[in-house]
Design an enzyme around this catalytic site. Sequence first.
Site, short mmCIF file in Angstrom:
data_model
loop_
_atom_site.label_atom_id
_atom_site.label_comp_id
_atom_site.label_asym_id
_atom_site.label_seq_id
_atom_site.Cartn_x
_atom_site.Cartn_y
_atom_site.Cartn_z
N ASP A 26 0.88 -1.16 0.00
CA ASP A 26 0.00 0.00 0.00
C ASP A 26 0.92 1.22 0.00
O ASP A 26 2.11 1.11 0.33
CB ASP A 26 -0.87 -0.03 1.25
CG ASP A 26 -1.73 1.22 1.40
OD1 ASP A 26 -2.29 1.67 0.38
OD2 ASP A 26 -1.82 1.74 2.52
N ASP A 28 -0.18 5.09 0.86
CA ASP A 28 -0.44 6.08 1.91
C ASP A 28 -0.34 5.47 3.30
O ASP A 28 -0.98 4.45 3.59
CB ASP A 28 -1.82 6.70 1.71
CG ASP A 28 -1.92 7.49 0.43
OD1 ASP A 28 -0.90 8.08 0.02
OD2 ASP A 28 -3.00 7.51 -0.18
#
Length: 256
Positions: A26, A28
Amino acid sequence: MPVQKFLDSKRKAKETFRRADAVCFDVDSTLIKEEGIDRLAEFCGAGEEVAKLTVKAMGGSVTFREALKMRLDLINPTEKQVFQFRMQHSPDKLLTQYVEGLVDLLRSNGKEVYLVSGGFRQLIEPFAEYLGIPEENLFCNRLLFNSKGKYSGFDESEPTSESGGKTRVVQELKKKHNVVVMIGDGATDMEASPPADTFIGFGGNVVREKVKHGAPWFVHSFKELLDVLHEGERITHFNGYAPVNQLQTQPVLELV
C-alpha cells in the site's frame, strides 16, 4: 487469539514472506509517511472540509467510490496544482524509514514489487520512479483533467477506484505469481488476503486496531522485514547453498 495460535500464524507469515515472488505495498501511511489525498486537500485549501468528509465516510454511510468522488469534488485540483504539489514533496523525505532498503533487497532477490493503492498515479509515480518500480507495477487511481487543465473526474475503470479493488488486483497478480504478499496499514489491505498468500500489517506511521489484531503478522518498522529476509539468507547460506570456504570463515554464532 491464543498465544500458540498467534505465534504459529506469525511464523507462517514470515515463511511466506521469505518465499514470496511478488510483494505488494500500500502507499499512503505505509510506503510513505502520510495520506496523499489529505495533503493534496491541504495544498489546495480544502483540508478541513475533506477531513470532515473522511470522518463521515469512515462511518460506512457511503461507498468508497462515492467518498472518493465527494472528496475530489471538494479539492477540485487543477493539473497545475498537482504538478506544483509533486514538485514540493520530495520522495526521499516522505518515504517511510527502511522502505527503500527493503524494496532494493526484494528486487535484488528477484522478487517483483507492486504498489497497490487507492491513491493517485500522478502523486505516486515519483515514489515508484525513485524506488525503481516500473510503471506497469502500479495499480492506483488516475486523476483526469480537461484540455484547459481543469479537474474533470477520475478514471472509474481502475479497480482501486471502488470497494474490493485491491482484492481484484491481487487476484490478477496470482495468475502470474506463485506466492503474493500484501503489506499495508488499512483494512482494505488486509481484505486482499486471501487471495494474497499472507498479509503483513504495518503500523509504523499509524496503528489501526482492526489491522493490528487481525493481521497474522503486524510490524511497526520495515526493519523487522529486512531482518527476516537477512535471517533467511543466513539460513540458506548455512544449509549449504554457498561455497564451502565461505561457510568455514563464518563463526557459527553469526549463522544461527
